[in-house]
Motif scaffolding. Structure first.
Motif, short mmCIF file in Angstrom:
data_model
loop_
_atom_site.label_atom_id
_atom_site.label_comp_id
_atom_site.label_asym_id
_atom_site.label_seq_id
_atom_site.Cartn_x
_atom_site.Cartn_y
_atom_site.Cartn_z
N SER A 121 0.83 -1.21 0.00
CA SER A 121 0.00 0.00 0.00
C SER A 121 0.86 1.26 0.00
CB SER A 121 -0.93 -0.01 1.22
OG SER A 121 -1.82 -1.11 1.17
N ILE A 122 1.90 1.26 0.80
CA ILE A 122 2.77 2.44 0.86
C ILE A 122 3.47 2.66 -0.48
CG2 ILE A 122 4.83 3.39 1.95
CD1 ILE A 122 3.98 1.99 4.53
N TYR A 123 3.95 1.59 -1.10
CA TYR A 123 4.65 1.72 -2.39
C TYR A 123 3.69 2.20 -3.48
CZ TYR A 123 6.86 0.34 -6.76
OH TYR A 123 7.37 0.34 -8.04
N LEU A 124 2.51 1.59 -3.57
CA LEU A 124 1.56 1.95 -4.62
C LEU A 124 1.02 3.37 -4.42
CD1 LEU A 124 -0.33 -1.45 -4.83
CD2 LEU A 124 1.28 -0.53 -6.51
N ALA A 125 0.79 3.75 -3.17
CA ALA A 125 0.32 5.12 -2.91
C ALA A 125 1.37 6.13 -3.34
CB ALA A 125 -0.02 5.28 -1.44
N ARG A 126 2.62 5.81 -3.10
CA ARG A 126 3.70 6.71 -3.51
C ARG A 126 3.76 6.84 -5.03
NH1 ARG A 126 6.16 11.25 -2.93
NH2 ARG A 126 8.34 11.24 -3.62
N ALA A 131 2.56 10.25 -9.93
CA ALA A 131 1.85 10.49 -11.19
C ALA A 131 0.92 11.69 -11.08
CB ALA A 131 1.07 9.25 -11.59
N ALA A 132 0.25 11.84 -9.94
CA ALA A 132 -0.68 12.95 -9.77
C ALA A 132 0.04 14.30 -9.72
CB ALA A 132 -1.50 12.76 -8.50
N SER A 133 1.29 14.30 -9.27
CA SER A 133 2.05 15.55 -9.19
C SER A 133 2.79 15.87 -10.48
CB SER A 133 3.05 15.48 -8.04
OG SER A 133 3.97 14.41 -8.24
N GLY A 134 2.58 15.07 -11.53
CA GLY A 134 3.21 15.34 -12.81
C GLY A 134 4.50 14.61 -13.05
N GLY A 135 4.91 13.74 -12.14
CA GLY A 135 6.15 12.99 -12.31
C GLY A 135 5.94 11.74 -13.14
N THR A 136 6.99 10.96 -13.24
CA THR A 136 6.95 9.72 -14.01
C THR A 136 7.06 8.55 -13.04
OG1 THR A 136 8.01 10.81 -15.88
CG2 THR A 136 7.99 8.39 -15.87
N PRO A 137 5.97 7.88 -12.74
CA PRO A 137 6.03 6.77 -11.78
C PRO A 137 6.56 5.51 -12.44
CG PRO A 137 3.79 7.03 -12.56
CD PRO A 137 4.60 8.13 -13.21
N GLY A 138 6.94 4.54 -11.61
CA GLY A 138 7.40 3.27 -12.13
C GLY A 138 6.28 2.31 -12.44
N VAL A 139 5.05 2.66 -12.06
CA VAL A 139 3.88 1.82 -12.29
C VAL A 139 2.79 2.70 -12.89
CG1 VAL A 139 2.19 0.26 -11.24
CG2 VAL A 139 4.50 0.37 -10.32
N GLY A 262 -0.41 9.38 -1.05
CA GLY A 262 -1.28 9.09 -2.17
C GLY A 262 -1.47 10.27 -3.10
N PRO A 263 -2.36 10.13 -4.08
CA PRO A 263 -2.56 11.18 -5.08
C PRO A 263 -3.01 12.50 -4.49
CG PRO A 263 -3.58 9.13 -5.77
CD PRO A 263 -3.16 8.94 -4.36
N VAL A 264 -3.82 12.47 -3.45
CA VAL A 264 -4.32 13.70 -2.83
C VAL A 264 -3.92 13.65 -1.37
CG1 VAL A 264 -6.33 15.12 -2.32
CG2 VAL A 264 -6.25 13.79 -4.43
N GLY A 265 -3.10 14.61 -0.93
CA GLY A 265 -2.64 14.61 0.44
C GLY A 265 -3.78 14.68 1.43
#
Length: 321
Positions: A121-126, A131-139, A262-265
């Motif tokens: 959960s911690i990894y996926l939320a990160r 992605a929500a902040s405009g970065g490039t996630p690994g998933v 997560g996507p929304v703090g």
């Protein structure tokens, strides 16, 4: 008062010997005066030097730790189970050595689903937050949010099952007659976790995990009281305490990770999906209220309109007729 008549044994003794005997028997004025002075030790501080202060602090910390260990263990320990030096480590080790090995192994194995879902959960939320902040996630963010929701629901459902199982242990102790037949009090104690656990399935995952954490903590407090009363084995309270600490850490870590990474703090990923849907809906349906800045114009709504005219923002390139 001393008699002026010398005793028979001293009548024939020389005068110096008699005087020495009188001096030894009679209390001196100096000794009486010294005894009337208060003890100087009581007026000194508890720690006369830095070394004494450190020693006193260590002793107080050791006594406090010993009391904590006894409280965790339910203060129901046999004399042969508690070492003469009652330190935190010795008390904890002595009680832990009494736990049957199968109970210890399977109890720790029961916490593995919590560890797995919490770390996931911690990894996926990160990843979804990046992605929500405009970065490039690994998933892929949509995949991360979907799996994250599954992990949260798995942990909540497993928590309800485990909390109910811990309550059922008291029914087993009652069936076995451990500590005597207690009847309704012990049976109702075993039923209470079920009434707390299963209604949490109707809550959102973060709220459900927090409610279950309160349930695990409250049930340990009840187990500590039952251990002290002799309704459970002497090692049961300490065994339950450390398993509850492990499970509670995983639950709090999951809630913190899903909420703040997560996507929304401060919100769960489910709320993020709802915000995305609302944003798409606002694009498809124009706002029917609010303020419009710039030039405006009135347009006839025609026969099918519910008003004579509609006021709207003037489009670029339009000119006054």
């Amino acid at each position: 008062m001393f008699s002026l008549v010398r005793p028979l044994a001293l009548r024939r003794a020389p005068l110096p010997l008699y005087n020495n005997a009188l001096r030894a028997a009679a209390p001196s004025f100096n000794s009486i005066r010294i005894r009337t002075v208060a003890s100087t030790v009581s007026g000194k501080p508890g720690s006369q030097s830095l070394g004494h202060a450190v020693t006193n602090a260590r002793e107080e910390a050791g006594n406090t730790a010993s009391d904590v260990a006894k409280t965790i263990a339910g203060s129901n320990m046999a004399q042969d189970a508690t070492p003469s030096e009652a330190s935190f480590t010795n008390i904890t080790g002595a009680i832990a050595s009494q736990v049957p090995q199968p109970v210890m192994v399977l109890g720790l194995a029961g916490a593995l689903p919590y560890l797995g879902t919490s770390i996931s959960s911690i990894y996926l939320a990160r990843q979804a937050g990046i992605a929500a902040s405009g970065g490039t996630p690994g998933v892929d963010p949509n995949l991360a949010i979907a799996i994250l929701n599954d992990c949260l629901h798995i942990q909540v459902t497993y928590g309800a099952v485990l909390l109910s199982f811990l309550g059922a242990l008291h029914w087993g102790l009652e069936f076995a007659g451990y500590g005597g037949r207690q009847g309704y009090p012990r049976l109702l104690l075993g039923l209470t976790p079920v009434l707390i656990a299963w209604p949490t399935l109707a809550l959102s995952p973060p709220a459900a995990l927090l409610a279950q954490w309160v349930g695990f903590t409250g049930l340990w407090w009840a187990d500590q009281k039952t251990t002290t009363a002799g309704w459970a084995p002497r090692w049961f309270s300490q065994y339950r305490f450390y398993l509850s600490i492990l499970i509670g850490t995983c639950m709090i870590g999951t809630v913190a990770g899903a909420s703040f990474l997560g996507p929304v703090g401060g919100h769960s990923p489910v709320h993020h999906n709802l915000e995305v849907i609302r944003a798409e809906r606002r694009k498809l349906h124009a706002e029917n209220q609010g303020e419009t800045y710039g030039d405006v114009e009135s347009v006839s709504t025609g026969e099918e309109g519910d008003a004579y005219v509609r006021v709207q923002k003037r489009k670029e390139g339009d000119s006054d007729e």
